[in-house]
Design a protein around this motif. Structure first.
Motif, PDB file in Angstrom:
ATOM      1  N   LEU A 240    -100.913 -55.398 -90.523  1.00  0.00           N
ATOM      2  CA  LEU A 240     -99.704 -55.005 -89.810  1.00  0.00           C
ATOM      3  C   LEU A 240     -99.041 -56.146 -89.066  1.00  0.00           C
ATOM      4  O   LEU A 240     -97.979 -55.966 -88.499  1.00  0.00           O
ATOM      5  CB  LEU A 240    -100.020 -53.896 -88.801  1.00  0.00           C
TER       6      LEU A 240
ATOM      7  N   LYS B  83     -87.762 -55.152 -91.709  1.00  0.00           N
ATOM      8  CA  LYS B  83     -87.296 -54.417 -92.876  1.00  0.00           C
ATOM      9  C   LYS B  83     -85.768 -54.367 -92.909  1.00  0.00           C
ATOM     10  O   LYS B  83     -85.101 -54.270 -91.880  1.00  0.00           O
ATOM     11  CB  LYS B  83     -87.904 -53.029 -92.948  1.00  0.00           C
TER      12      LYS B  83
ATOM     13  N   LEU C 297     -94.425 -57.397 -86.208  1.00  0.00           N
ATOM     14  CA  LEU C 297     -94.977 -56.119 -86.662  1.00  0.00           C
ATOM     15  C   LEU C 297     -94.154 -55.483 -87.769  1.00  0.00           C
ATOM     16  O   LEU C 297     -94.687 -54.748 -88.590  1.00  0.00           O
ATOM     17  CB  LEU C 297     -95.100 -55.155 -85.477  1.00  0.00           C
ATOM     18  N   GLU C 298     -92.850 -55.725 -87.755  1.00  0.00           N
ATOM     19  CA  GLU C 298     -91.975 -55.099 -88.741  1.00  0.00           C
ATOM     20  C   GLU C 298     -90.769 -55.978 -88.999  1.00  0.00           C
ATOM     21  O   GLU C 298     -90.220 -56.573 -88.085  1.00  0.00           O
ATOM     22  CB  GLU C 298     -91.524 -53.742 -88.212  1.00  0.00           C
TER      23      GLU C 298
ATOM     24  N   TYR D  70     -91.387 -64.305 -91.119  1.00  0.00           N
ATOM     25  CA  TYR D  70     -91.092 -63.607 -92.375  1.00  0.00           C
ATOM     26  C   TYR D  70     -90.993 -64.607 -93.527  1.00  0.00           C
ATOM     27  O   TYR D  70     -91.564 -64.386 -94.600  1.00  0.00           O
ATOM     28  CB  TYR D  70     -89.805 -62.805 -92.247  1.00  0.00           C
TER      29      TYR D  70
ATOM     30  N   LYS E 203     -87.698 -54.586 -79.917  1.00  0.00           N
ATOM     31  CA  LYS E 203     -87.092 -53.987 -81.103  1.00  0.00           C
ATOM     32  C   LYS E 203     -85.657 -54.478 -81.139  1.00  0.00           C
ATOM     33  O   LYS E 203     -84.938 -54.389 -80.139  1.00  0.00           O
ATOM     34  CB  LYS E 203     -87.141 -52.465 -81.009  1.00  0.00           C
TER      35      LYS E 203
END
Length: 116
Positions: free
Chosen positions: A12, A113, A110-111, A51, A79
């Motif tokens: 993750l 997308k 963590l993310e 990334y 976020k």
């Protein structure tokens, strides 16, 4: 052999530790609700860098918007929407979630997308 970054991959998260990185001094506005020495553009650049390293991509950081943060598990969870351009200069927005401890090298992506 010259090694500037050590990257470890987990299901993750991606942790990036940079040794010997140059640092810059930023002055936080006195009424800022962002933790000291932590700015959304820096976090957005971090997210694109991690990334790119993880996916062997060649995205270029353009900007950040809709940034919010809150305390989470001893650090701060950020976020935000990051805009990045690919090799053809086409800008795309990504939903990004980053956790980190301000004033340390402990940060995780963590993310990351694509927003449709």
């Amino acid at each position: 052999m010259r090694s500037l970054a050590a990257v470890s991959f987990t299901p993750l998260a991606v942790v990036l530790v940079v040794a010997g990185a140059a640092s810059a001094r930023f002055v936080d506005p006195p009424d800022s609700d962002v933790p000291a020495r932590t700015h959304p553009p820096q976090i957005g650049r971090f997210a694109v860098l991690v990334y790119n390293l993880n996916r062997d991509a060649k995205l270029k950081y353009v900007g950040v918007s809709n940034s919010n943060h809150h305390p989470y598990q001893g650090g701060v969870r950020y976020k935000m929407v990051v805009t990045a351009a690919d090799a053809s200069a086409a800008a795309t927005q990504y939903q990004v979630l980053v956790w980190g401890i301000p004033r340390t090298y402990q940060w995780m992506l963590l993310e990351f997308k694509k927003i449709n």
